[in-house]
Write an enzyme that holds these catalytic residues in place. Sequence first.
Site, short mmCIF file in Angstrom:
data_model
loop_
_atom_site.label_atom_id
_atom_site.label_comp_id
_atom_site.label_asym_id
_atom_site.label_seq_id
_atom_site.Cartn_x
_atom_site.Cartn_y
_atom_site.Cartn_z
CB CYS A 119 -0.87 0.01 1.24
SG CYS A 119 -1.79 -1.52 1.42
NE ARG A 134 4.53 1.91 -1.34
CZ ARG A 134 5.73 1.45 -1.07
NH1 ARG A 134 6.76 1.92 -1.70
NH2 ARG A 134 5.90 0.50 -0.17
CD1 TRP A 144 -2.91 -4.64 -5.56
CD2 TRP A 144 -2.22 -6.13 -4.05
NE1 TRP A 144 -2.83 -5.85 -6.18
CE2 TRP A 144 -2.41 -6.79 -5.29
CE3 TRP A 144 -1.81 -6.87 -2.96
CZ2 TRP A 144 -2.19 -8.15 -5.45
CZ3 TRP A 144 -1.59 -8.23 -3.12
CH2 TRP A 144 -1.77 -8.85 -4.36
CG ASN A 190 2.44 -1.34 3.25
OD1 ASN A 190 1.83 -2.20 2.62
ND2 ASN A 190 3.72 -1.07 3.01
N GLY A 191 0.95 -3.78 5.04
CA GLY A 191 1.52 -5.02 5.56
C GLY A 191 0.43 -5.95 6.06
CD GLU A 220 11.66 -8.78 -18.23
OE1 GLU A 220 11.32 -9.69 -17.45
OE2 GLU A 220 11.32 -7.60 -18.08
CE LYS A 247 8.02 -6.25 -18.19
NZ LYS A 247 9.04 -6.71 -17.34
CD GLU A 270 4.62 -7.34 -16.01
OE1 GLU A 270 4.19 -7.22 -14.86
OE2 GLU A 270 5.83 -7.22 -16.27
CG HIS A 319 14.64 -31.36 -26.77
ND1 HIS A 319 15.13 -32.62 -27.01
CD2 HIS A 319 15.69 -30.51 -26.93
CE1 HIS A 319 16.44 -32.54 -27.27
NE2 HIS A 319 16.79 -31.26 -27.23
CE LYS A 349 7.73 -0.82 -10.13
NZ LYS A 349 8.17 -1.50 -11.37
O1 M6R Z 1 10.49 -5.03 -6.59
P1 M6R Z 1 11.03 -6.34 -7.10
O2 M6R Z 1 12.12 -6.15 -8.09
O3 M6R Z 1 11.43 -7.26 -5.98
O4 M6R Z 1 9.80 -7.03 -7.85
C1 M6R Z 1 9.94 -8.33 -8.35
C2 M6R Z 1 8.79 -8.67 -9.27
O5 M6R Z 1 7.57 -8.61 -8.56
C3 M6R Z 1 8.71 -7.74 -10.48
O6 M6R Z 1 9.89 -7.75 -11.23
C4 M6R Z 1 7.53 -8.15 -11.40
O7 M6R Z 1 7.79 -9.38 -11.98
C5 M6R Z 1 7.28 -7.07 -12.45
N1 M6R Z 1 5.90 -6.75 -12.51
C6 M6R Z 1 7.69 -7.50 -13.83
O8 M6R Z 1 7.49 -6.49 -14.77
#
Ligand code: M6R
Length: 619
Positions: free
Chosen positions: A2, A30, A78, A105-106, A488, A492, A495, A511, A614
């Site tokens: 949060c 956040r 969140w 938060n938490g 990666e 991308k 998501e 394979h 995030k």
């Molecule tokens: O803040 P962090 O780098 O620890 O976050 C790790 C992952 O949650 C983050 O990289 C996530 O996979 C992203 N949304 C990817 O774009």
Amino acid sequence: MCGIVGYVGRAEDDSALDVLMEGLARLEYRGYDSAGVALVTGDHTSTRKKSGKLANLRAELEADPLPPSTTGIGHTRWATHGGPTDENAHPHRGGADGKLALIHNGIIENFHSLKRGLLAQGTVFTSETDTEVVAHLLAAAYDEHHDLTEAMRVVVADLEGAFTLLAIHADQPGVVVGARRNSPLVVGLGADANYLGSDVAAFIGYTRQALELDQDQIVTITADGVTVMGFDGAPAEGKAFEVTWDAAAAEKGGYATFMEKEIHDQPHAVADTLLGRTDADGRLTLDEMDITEHQLREIDRIIVVACGTAAYAGLVAKYAIEHWTRIPVEVALAHEFRYCDPIVNDRTLVVSISQSGETMDTLMAVKHARLLGALTISVCNTHGATIPRESDAVLYTHAGPEIAVASTKAFLAQITACYVLGLYLAQLRGGSFADDAQSVMKQLGEVPGKIETLLGRMDRVKEIAGFMADTRSVLFLGRHVGYPVAMEGALKLKELAYIHAEGFAAGELKHGPIALIEPGQPVFVIVPSPSSEHGLHGKVVSNIQEIRARGARTIVIAEEGDEAVEAFADEVIRVPVTAPLLAPLLTVVPLQVFALWLSTAKGLDVDQPRNLAKSVTVE
Ligand code: M6R
């Protein structure tokens, strides 16, 4: 995950709501499933809260305005305990008199047993959250001690879990009290006002002077002062620092989305992460490293712990660090690490990679590694975050704030920082690559300019994405350092564009995955440099031929001058020539750009994709 903001101004300053709303706008990345504010207004606190994005709260405030106030707290949520509803949105009131309001938060892990106790006393709950439990406990403690700081001290002693708490009470106007354990909280120091925030973005529009707090500390702010104490009541002091990020860096800088801006920030992210890493003689130095050189010479194993994009950065780094140091490197998803009975001892170096520095899975992996006696280094982008504070040493990436949920510039900065670490270890341990450190650093220094050149050629990638809005599936192939880049690229796309995407090691095609290829299937192929060892280039070119023969639409990312790919590519995206190990810093860029524009072509929310936040601060 949060966002939290707190504010106290002088008596003649009634701008609390404006400050809170600006802070929340900057913190919305956040978490964004609901938002709320509470102000001290006369003999009670007034709250407004709404599920959905901040715009919903704004509309609510327009429809039902709050009176002016000098003191308040604000929250973007969140959901963890209780769904994203108006009732579960923060702030939460405690007690029957409506005088206390709390944001959090938490997760309070023992909230069930605490709640049972309160229910037995007849407390009425209006939400399903763990936060409301704390609000009622705090209100009761205030009634007993008549001081919000003391009440906070009493209550946190009974809480288990990770939390940042901020509270106001109408009987103590002009005061906000905060507490933190395993969750972020920083103080902003103004001339006539003071601020609290989950990170500096909360108050960057007002002040650059800040205080970092330690774990298990309580902070009390008024317009004129800040006091800090431990959970045990012992006086303490925060660590002052100046925020070097400017306010504009926390905004979109003229781009339509944060993600587009952050993709264009990448030359700076790499360059800044390299800053200050070499001494006058060109030898690598790591000032932030507290582990002794002797300890680093003794390590015989490296384990990288990370999640998502950060884990892919670790996979890229594995190739380079093993090559340069001959130390075996393993990459573990942080959430799996603890549960696989890891083989770790005091000669193991555990390198965590995290943009936010708050990812709970990664934090727990670091804590577990330390418990087992490992040395821990945090590669992190967020100053004062929890993971670096829990580690033996820190290597900060200097990518600046990354606000779009999809990680881009942090990925490049993480690879860069890991490379610096690998070169540093190679230099320290004096293997056959020790002498190469300086020349690789020089090559790394040329990468930002190459990214800039590459970004200038992304029009065709944007066009390709524009044609592909109806695409249901995209495959990505890579080899060696190109393999994590392929994964990666697929992440991308999942998501941001919500379509099926997978990244494969090109050698694995035969394979099984080649069965997926049917006419028209788009496949991105990341081609190794023709200068790569072991004939990898030729092998991947053969893979392109194989899938093209089965009807795939091949979009090939190849080095400038690599003519061998032309005959088998439907599209060729050229990247500047660089050393094979550094290529990921370039080859991933078109994949980021493609995901950005495919998401845009589909009319989706690029910066805040569905179901994601995030910073994932729950396990
Ligand atoms: O803040 P962090 O780098 O620890 O976050 C790790 C992952 O949650 C983050 O990289 C996530 O996979 C992203 N949304 C990817 O774009």
